[in-house]
Design a protein around this motif. Sequence first.
Motif, PDB file in Angstrom:
ATOM      1  N   VAL A 154      56.036  14.263  50.383  1.00 48.06           N
ATOM      2  CA  VAL A 154      54.858  14.378  51.204  1.00 48.06           C
ATOM      3  C   VAL A 154      55.489  14.772  52.809  1.00 48.06           C
ATOM      4  O   VAL A 154      56.629  14.797  52.671  1.00 48.06           O
ATOM      5  N   LYS A 155      54.667  15.031  53.442  1.00 43.33           N
ATOM      6  CA  LYS A 155      54.778  15.405  54.742  1.00 43.33           C
ATOM      7  C   LYS A 155      55.406  14.456  55.776  1.00 43.33           C
ATOM      8  O   LYS A 155      55.998  14.315  56.694  1.00 43.33           O
ATOM      9  N   ASP A 158      54.439   7.721  56.559  1.00 40.65           N
ATOM     10  CA  ASP A 158      53.367   6.687  56.201  1.00 40.65           C
ATOM     11  C   ASP A 158      52.790   7.189  54.853  1.00 40.65           C
ATOM     12  O   ASP A 158      52.323   6.294  53.995  1.00 40.65           O
ATOM     13  N   GLU A 159      52.540   8.584  54.406  1.00 44.57           N
ATOM     14  CA  GLU A 159      52.009   8.990  53.193  1.00 44.57           C
ATOM     15  C   GLU A 159      53.041   8.552  52.062  1.00 44.57           C
ATOM     16  O   GLU A 159      52.572   7.904  51.025  1.00 44.57           O
ATOM     17  N   ALA A 160      54.079   8.687  52.466  1.00 42.37           N
ATOM     18  CA  ALA A 160      55.494   7.900  51.442  1.00 42.37           C
ATOM     19  C   ALA A 160      55.151   6.615  51.099  1.00 42.37           C
ATOM     20  O   ALA A 160      55.161   6.085  49.748  1.00 42.37           O
ATOM     21  N   LYS A 161      55.029   5.682  52.269  1.00 43.91           N
ATOM     22  CA  LYS A 161      55.078   4.406  52.035  1.00 43.91           C
ATOM     23  C   LYS A 161      53.487   3.836  51.392  1.00 43.91           C
ATOM     24  O   LYS A 161      53.639   2.972  50.655  1.00 43.91           O
ATOM     25  N   ILE A 182      53.568  17.909  47.376  1.00 43.00           N
ATOM     26  CA  ILE A 182      53.802  19.390  47.795  1.00 43.00           C
ATOM     27  C   ILE A 182      55.206  20.225  47.397  1.00 43.00           C
ATOM     28  O   ILE A 182      55.083  21.132  47.696  1.00 43.00           O
ATOM     29  N   ASP A 183      55.845  19.426  46.596  1.00 46.86           N
ATOM     30  CA  ASP A 183      56.770  20.321  45.850  1.00 46.86           C
ATOM     31  C   ASP A 183      56.400  21.059  44.908  1.00 46.86           C
ATOM     32  O   ASP A 183      55.433  20.607  44.193  1.00 46.86           O
ATOM     33  N   PHE A 225      63.295  18.565  53.956  1.00 47.77           N
ATOM     34  CA  PHE A 225      62.071  19.042  52.971  1.00 47.77           C
ATOM     35  C   PHE A 225      60.783  18.201  53.457  1.00 47.77           C
ATOM     36  O   PHE A 225      59.630  18.499  53.068  1.00 47.77           O
ATOM     37  N   GLY A 226      61.053  16.949  53.933  1.00 49.40           N
ATOM     38  CA  GLY A 226      60.074  15.980  53.937  1.00 49.40           C
ATOM     39  C   GLY A 226      60.487  14.693  53.589  1.00 49.40           C
ATOM     40  O   GLY A 226      61.435  14.165  53.880  1.00 49.40           O
TER      41      GLY A 226
END
Length: 311
Positions: A154-155, A158-161, A182-183, A225-226
């Motif tokens: 993800v970008k 916060d999204e990853a958490k 998004i990969d 990459f993010g």
Amino acid sequence: MKLKLIPLLLASATMLPGCFEDKTNDAEGIPPAPAVTKENAAAAVNGVYIGKTTLETLEKELAQRSQGQTLPKEQLLEELIQRELLIQQAKQKHLDKTPELVERLNTVKNSLLSQAAIQDYLKTNPITDEDVKKEYDSKMANLGAEYKARHILVKTEDEAKKLIAELEKGADFTALAKKHSIDPMGSEGGDLGWFTADRMVAPFSEAVVALENGKFTKQPVQTQFGWHVILREDSRALTPPPLEAVKEQIRSLLQREKVQAFIENLRKTAQVEILLPPAVEAKPEAEAKPAEEAAPAAAPAPAPAEEKPAK
């Protein structure tokens, strides 16, 4: 039957030393090539014999270059006949006495002599099967492991958490990857298949190695990459290839290392004097000239940016 020249063989450096008589041999103490007589000749051109051994050498050389493919003996002999005709023509015009050709012939001879020195060294210091086995065992013992993993890219952190929080509540990793990653592999549930750690960027591979099988990262992993959430599904020791499948590669590697050490030792014990002047690195133009020389003396200095009138 009309036979044509074989351009590749015509340019063969291996045959050149036998084509031109080297007048420097006696002075250097190098014995001349054995004389070819009618009894051990394959053909004669204007009274000059072409040896059977020359034909055999050409056959072997062609087989090595073409990975075992061969040409009819009569075609190879015709190649040597046509080559001898050209040699005789060159000698009649004294082309073998020109400085350019003498230099080239010396270059060929020196190249062959250097190769002969290497072959002689390897002949007296061969790589044994025991050496190959020892190197194989050493490399295979440190072969390492490979891993099977999935990830969600993800970008933002916060999204990853948020995704990690959902996983801790029991969400399905594959489903989240298909929905949020998004990969390009997101559509496959983030599946990366099997890979070794060196195939991934450092932060990613370090996180995979640190995980246990079946566990996912509790903190997002950042790369160029993010932000990644990674699930290590499985791991296994790499299976080494059979010794028979790689022994010749290992032998070649050990030979190169041995030859390199041999040459380095020769260099250490030799008196070498470099006669060329040291290379001078080009400096940037701004550094090469004093500041006052960089612009004409009459040129006025530009006004500082903060003093320019506002528009």
